[in-house]
Design an enzyme around this catalytic site. Structure first.
Site, short mmCIF file in Angstrom:
data_model
loop_
_atom_site.label_atom_id
_atom_site.label_comp_id
_atom_site.label_asym_id
_atom_site.label_seq_id
_atom_site.Cartn_x
_atom_site.Cartn_y
_atom_site.Cartn_z
N HIS A 1 33.76 -12.06 -13.82
CA HIS A 1 34.80 -11.32 -14.54
C HIS A 1 36.13 -11.33 -13.82
O HIS A 1 37.19 -11.31 -14.46
CB HIS A 1 34.32 -9.89 -14.79
CG HIS A 1 33.14 -9.82 -15.71
ND1 HIS A 1 32.20 -8.81 -15.68
CD2 HIS A 1 32.73 -10.68 -16.70
CE1 HIS A 1 31.30 -9.03 -16.60
NE2 HIS A 1 31.59 -10.15 -17.23
N HIS B 1 28.00 -16.16 -25.44
CA HIS B 1 26.79 -15.34 -25.23
C HIS B 1 27.27 -13.96 -24.76
O HIS B 1 27.20 -13.63 -23.59
CB HIS B 1 25.87 -15.97 -24.20
CG HIS B 1 25.35 -17.33 -24.59
ND1 HIS B 1 26.10 -18.48 -24.51
CD2 HIS B 1 24.14 -17.72 -25.08
CE1 HIS B 1 25.39 -19.51 -24.91
NE2 HIS B 1 24.19 -19.07 -25.27
N SER C 1 31.89 -9.10 -20.52
CA SER C 1 33.03 -10.02 -20.64
C SER C 1 33.83 -9.85 -21.92
O SER C 1 35.07 -9.93 -21.88
CB SER C 1 32.55 -11.47 -20.49
OG SER C 1 31.46 -11.74 -21.34
N GLU D 1 26.83 -13.11 -30.46
CA GLU D 1 25.59 -12.54 -29.91
C GLU D 1 24.52 -12.54 -31.00
O GLU D 1 24.72 -11.96 -32.06
CB GLU D 1 25.82 -11.12 -29.40
CG GLU D 1 24.59 -10.45 -28.84
CD GLU D 1 23.89 -11.29 -27.77
OE1 GLU D 1 22.67 -11.55 -27.92
OE2 GLU D 1 24.56 -11.70 -26.80
N ASP E 1 23.92 -18.03 -32.82
CA ASP E 1 23.45 -18.60 -31.56
C ASP E 1 24.64 -19.12 -30.76
O ASP E 1 25.51 -19.83 -31.29
CB ASP E 1 22.47 -19.73 -31.85
CG ASP E 1 22.05 -20.46 -30.60
OD1 ASP E 1 21.32 -19.87 -29.78
OD2 ASP E 1 22.47 -21.63 -30.43
N GLY E 2 24.69 -18.78 -29.48
CA GLY E 2 25.83 -19.15 -28.66
C GLY E 2 26.01 -20.64 -28.51
O GLY E 2 27.15 -21.13 -28.45
N ASP F 1 28.08 -18.26 -21.01
CA ASP F 1 27.30 -17.46 -20.05
C ASP F 1 25.91 -17.22 -20.64
O ASP F 1 25.58 -16.09 -21.01
CB ASP F 1 28.07 -16.14 -19.82
CG ASP F 1 27.33 -15.18 -18.91
OD1 ASP F 1 26.41 -15.62 -18.18
OD2 ASP F 1 27.66 -13.98 -18.94
#
Length: 280
Positions: free
Chosen positions: A18, A41, A102, A120, A144-145, A165
């Site tokens: 971060h 994500h 994040s 997410e 889906d990321g 991530d």
């Protein structure tokens, strides 16, 4: 490795990730044109440090807990200020109770003309994220990321950062990270991509680096913090970030940030910064 984030919120890896995200956004905001943050994500967005998951391991105490209230050298404090200000604003009075994920950090740092896409798929985390990002600049997508990484680049602003991530639920995520990045980079070669990965042992992170080198992308910067020697039977001992197309001065910032963070986290913690591919 199953990286369930509620157990690890605010740990040393979060601080590393971060703080660098905040630096990248600070540089992007140096130009007036709008930018977009794509968080593939995103997680729940905000975490209760007094909840059952966070208190089970108390990892935040060795992460963000080591920084807030600690005397820091002026240069390090200045570089950390955008990130630490977000955390402190969520914890009035000084007692640490809440840690931002994040997407919440990004939302706190972007401007009125900027936009955030937070992806997410897990239903409970997605619902929590919706409640946190109630802002016209932000959109939460239950997608889906890995799909999002390819679907939402390039953004219409043509400026911004993509944070990848993933949870690293199995070793295949390391392989998938390289292939998904290659596909996204072909669509948006000028975008900034920030990839996080866990370090338990060296085999998977080093294989990821080799795969990225083979992609022959320019300007690939790697930085890592490790709290101890990586080994197969260890837990999370290190945090790695790879930044594609980093802002011009980011590597200089990291040469201040990483040793300062490593010293704060643990005696004997190590760090490194290197270029997997040089900027052209």
């Amino acid at each position: 490795m199953n990286y369930q984030h509620a157990f690890h919120a605010g740990n040393f890896a979060d601080v590393h990730k971060h703080a660098v995200l905040a630096r990248i956004l600070s540089y992007l905001k140096g130009k007036p044109a709008a930018l977009r943050v794509i968080d593939t994500h995103a997680g729940a967005g905000r975490y209760d440090l007094r909840g059952a998951e966070a208190t089970r391991g108390g990892e935040w105490e060795q992460g963000i807990g080591r920084l807030l209230g600690r005397p820091l050298p002026d240069q390090l404090r200045a570089l950390l200020a955008p990130y630490l200000d977000v955390v402190q604003n969520l914890n009035p009075g000084g007692a640490l109770r809440v840690y931002p994920g994040s997407p919440l950090i990004a939302l706190a740092l972007i401007r009125p003309q900027d936009r955030l896409i937070a992806c997410e798929l897990e239903p409970r985390a997605a619902a929590a994220l919706e409640s946190v990002l109630h802002d016209r600049r932000a959109k939460v997508l239950a997608i889906d990321g890995w799909t999002a990484l390819g679907a939402y680049v390039p953004p219409k602003e043509r400026r911004g950062v993509v944070l990848v991530d993933p949870p690293f639920e199995d070793a295949a995520d390391f392989t998938r990270l390289a292939s998904a990045l290659a596909a996204a980079h072909r669509k948006w070669p000028t975008g900034i991509y920030m990839l996080w990965y866990p370090i338990k042992e060296r085999a998977a992170p080093d294989a990821l680096a080799r795969r990225l080198r083979k992609l022959e992308m320019p300007a690939v910067l790697r930085c890592e913090i490790t709290l101890g020697p990586p080994r197969a039977d260890a837990g999370l001992v290190g945090s790695g970030l790879i930044v594609i197309n980093p802002p011009f001065k980011l590597d200089a910032d990291l040469k201040v940030l990483l040793p300062g963070l490593a010293e704060a986290f643990a005696a004997g913690a190590a760090w490194r910064i290197d270029w997997l591919a040089a900027a052209k």
